[in-house]
Write a protein that holds these residues in place. Structure first.
Motif, PDB file in Angstrom:
ATOM      1  N   ARG A  21       0.915  -1.353   0.069  1.00 30.57           N
ATOM      2  CA  ARG A  21      -0.050   0.155   0.067  1.00 30.57           C
ATOM      3  C   ARG A  21       1.005   1.256   0.036  1.00 30.57           C
ATOM      4  O   ARG A  21       1.764   1.460   0.725  1.00 30.57           O
ATOM      5  CB  ARG A  21      -0.869   0.128   1.373  1.00 30.57           C
ATOM      6  CG  ARG A  21      -1.895   1.199   1.251  1.00 30.57           C
ATOM      7  CD  ARG A  21      -3.363   0.571   2.017  1.00 30.57           C
ATOM      8  NE  ARG A  21      -3.663  -0.254   1.323  1.00 30.57           N
ATOM      9  CZ  ARG A  21      -4.477  -1.390   1.920  1.00 30.57           C
ATOM     10  NH1 ARG A  21      -4.540  -1.164   3.367  1.00 30.57           N
ATOM     11  NH2 ARG A  21      -4.901  -2.417   1.514  1.00 30.57           N
ATOM     12  N   LYS A  22       0.500   2.090  -0.825  1.00 34.78           N
ATOM     13  CA  LYS A  22       1.259   3.425  -0.879  1.00 34.78           C
ATOM     14  C   LYS A  22       0.989   4.392   0.157  1.00 34.78           C
ATOM     15  O   LYS A  22      -0.228   4.584   0.706  1.00 34.78           O
ATOM     16  CB  LYS A  22       0.990   4.185  -2.209  1.00 34.78           C
ATOM     17  CG  LYS A  22       1.764   5.516  -2.642  1.00 34.78           C
ATOM     18  CD  LYS A  22       1.126   6.326  -3.771  1.00 34.78           C
ATOM     19  CE  LYS A  22       1.070   5.452  -5.057  1.00 34.78           C
ATOM     20  NZ  LYS A  22       0.811   6.208  -6.115  1.00 34.78           N
ATOM     21  N   THR A  23       2.117   4.856   0.900  1.00 32.92           N
ATOM     22  CA  THR A  23       2.095   5.773   1.855  1.00 32.92           C
ATOM     23  C   THR A  23       2.958   6.930   1.652  1.00 32.92           C
ATOM     24  O   THR A  23       3.914   6.763   0.675  1.00 32.92           O
ATOM     25  CB  THR A  23       2.390   5.152   3.064  1.00 32.92           C
ATOM     26  OG1 THR A  23       3.981   4.754   3.058  1.00 32.92           O
ATOM     27  CG2 THR A  23       1.617   4.107   3.611  1.00 32.92           C
ATOM     28  N   ARG A  24       2.508   8.167   1.938  1.00 33.39           N
ATOM     29  CA  ARG A  24       2.923   9.308   2.062  1.00 33.39           C
ATOM     30  C   ARG A  24       3.818   9.787   3.483  1.00 33.39           C
ATOM     31  O   ARG A  24       3.143   9.917   4.530  1.00 33.39           O
ATOM     32  CB  ARG A  24       2.332  10.612   1.692  1.00 33.39           C
ATOM     33  CG  ARG A  24       1.778  10.143   0.358  1.00 33.39           C
ATOM     34  CD  ARG A  24       0.865  11.470   0.008  1.00 33.39           C
ATOM     35  NE  ARG A  24       0.338  11.244  -1.672  1.00 33.39           N
ATOM     36  CZ  ARG A  24      -0.478  12.195  -2.052  1.00 33.39           C
ATOM     37  NH1 ARG A  24      -0.688  13.427  -1.491  1.00 33.39           N
ATOM     38  NH2 ARG A  24      -0.663  12.202  -3.344  1.00 33.39           N
ATOM     39  N   THR A  25       5.044  10.273   3.439  1.00 37.39           N
ATOM     40  CA  THR A  25       5.637  10.554   4.652  1.00 37.39           C
ATOM     41  C   THR A  25       6.248  12.147   4.267  1.00 37.39           C
ATOM     42  O   THR A  25       6.852  12.234   3.159  1.00 37.39           O
ATOM     43  CB  THR A  25       6.864   9.588   4.764  1.00 37.39           C
ATOM     44  OG1 THR A  25       6.497   8.445   4.818  1.00 37.39           O
ATOM     45  CG2 THR A  25       7.678  10.032   6.234  1.00 37.39           C
ATOM     46  N   PHE A  60       6.581  15.772   0.281  1.00 35.56           N
ATOM     47  CA  PHE A  60       6.719  14.389   0.824  1.00 35.56           C
ATOM     48  C   PHE A  60       6.948  13.368   0.037  1.00 35.56           C
ATOM     49  O   PHE A  60       7.302  13.600  -1.201  1.00 35.56           O
ATOM     50  CB  PHE A  60       4.909  13.882   1.273  1.00 35.56           C
ATOM     51  CG  PHE A  60       4.090  13.748  -0.110  1.00 35.56           C
ATOM     52  CD1 PHE A  60       3.931  12.863  -0.996  1.00 35.56           C
ATOM     53  CD2 PHE A  60       3.432  15.131  -0.709  1.00 35.56           C
ATOM     54  CE1 PHE A  60       3.374  13.058  -1.988  1.00 35.56           C
ATOM     55  CE2 PHE A  60       2.590  15.344  -1.577  1.00 35.56           C
ATOM     56  CZ  PHE A  60       2.589  14.326  -2.435  1.00 35.56           C
ATOM     57  N   THR A  61       7.356  12.101   0.592  1.00 34.05           N
ATOM     58  CA  THR A  61       7.808  11.084  -0.508  1.00 34.05           C
ATOM     59  C   THR A  61       6.853   9.930  -0.234  1.00 34.05           C
ATOM     60  O   THR A  61       6.282   9.826   0.694  1.00 34.05           O
ATOM     61  CB  THR A  61       9.274  10.445   0.117  1.00 34.05           C
ATOM     62  OG1 THR A  61       9.311  10.055   1.297  1.00 34.05           O
ATOM     63  CG2 THR A  61      10.175  11.583   0.013  1.00 34.05           C
ATOM     64  N   GLU A  62       6.803   9.089  -1.448  1.00 29.67           N
ATOM     65  CA  GLU A  62       5.588   8.096  -1.506  1.00 29.67           C
ATOM     66  C   GLU A  62       6.715   6.656  -1.253  1.00 29.67           C
ATOM     67  O   GLU A  62       7.699   6.522  -1.882  1.00 29.67           O
ATOM     68  CB  GLU A  62       5.077   8.086  -2.735  1.00 29.67           C
ATOM     69  CG  GLU A  62       3.959   9.417  -2.754  1.00 29.67           C
ATOM     70  CD  GLU A  62       3.092   9.184  -4.175  1.00 29.67           C
ATOM     71  OE1 GLU A  62       3.561   8.711  -5.096  1.00 29.67           O
ATOM     72  OE2 GLU A  62       2.293   9.952  -4.000  1.00 29.67           O
ATOM     73  N   SER A  63       6.064   5.940  -0.602  1.00 31.49           N
ATOM     74  CA  SER A  63       6.838   4.613  -0.474  1.00 31.49           C
ATOM     75  C   SER A  63       5.761   3.457  -0.462  1.00 31.49           C
ATOM     76  O   SER A  63       4.570   3.915  -0.106  1.00 31.49           O
ATOM     77  CB  SER A  63       7.826   4.319   0.373  1.00 31.49           C
ATOM     78  OG  SER A  63       7.164   4.896   1.724  1.00 31.49           O
ATOM     79  N   TYR A  64       5.810   2.220  -0.557  1.00 29.00           N
ATOM     80  CA  TYR A  64       4.944   1.033  -0.461  1.00 29.00           C
ATOM     81  C   TYR A  64       5.244   0.293   0.719  1.00 29.00           C
ATOM     82  O   TYR A  64       6.491  -0.244   0.921  1.00 29.00           O
ATOM     83  CB  TYR A  64       5.143   0.335  -1.809  1.00 29.00           C
ATOM     84  CG  TYR A  64       4.373   0.873  -2.803  1.00 29.00           C
ATOM     85  CD1 TYR A  64       2.985   0.573  -3.189  1.00 29.00           C
ATOM     86  CD2 TYR A  64       4.792   1.668  -3.846  1.00 29.00           C
ATOM     87  CE1 TYR A  64       2.315   1.337  -4.231  1.00 29.00           C
ATOM     88  CE2 TYR A  64       4.226   2.525  -4.807  1.00 29.00           C
ATOM     89  CZ  TYR A  64       3.062   2.165  -4.946  1.00 29.00           C
ATOM     90  OH  TYR A  64       2.348   2.728  -6.397  1.00 29.00           O
TER      91      TYR A  64
END
Length: 108
Positions: free
Chosen positions: A14-18, A25-29
């Motif tokens: 699931r994609k999350t934003r930090t 922000f950066t997106e990661s899974y």
């Protein structure tokens, strides 16, 4: 009965934003676990963007309704990485999901 037809294991991400601390922000899974699935390719099309040819391949992935899959998730099944476009429960009886996905193939 459907469980016997689910012959592959999919990892769900699931994609999350930090926050990056600078207003962006950066997106990661992030891994959400795994589930048993059946994969069926159903379409393909080609496009050209910035002089690069891309191929979009559509898949229908079948899973039990206990699978925690949402639109925007990524399913990884072996070497295959799919983006989830929609999650449909065709019978509305908590039987199974039909998950519409795409794979992007870039020309090498």
């Amino acid at each position: 009965m459907v469980r016997n037809l689910l012959n592959k294991t999919a990892s769900i991400f699931r994609k999350t934003r930090t926050s990056d601390g600078q207003g962006g922000f950066t997106e990661s899974y992030i891994s959400q676990g795994s589930c048993l699935v059946r994969v069926s390719p159903n379409s393909g099309s080609e496009s050209e963007t910035a002089s690069l040819e891309n191929r979009e391949v559509g898949y229908t992935v079948y899973a039990l309704t206990t699978a925690d899959v949402e639109r925007g998730d990524r399913l990884v099944i072996g070497d295959l990485s799919l983006e989830v476009l929609s999650v449909i429960e065709p019978s509305l009886m908590a039987h199974h999901y039909e998950i519409e996905c795409i794979e992007w193939q870039k020309e090498v």
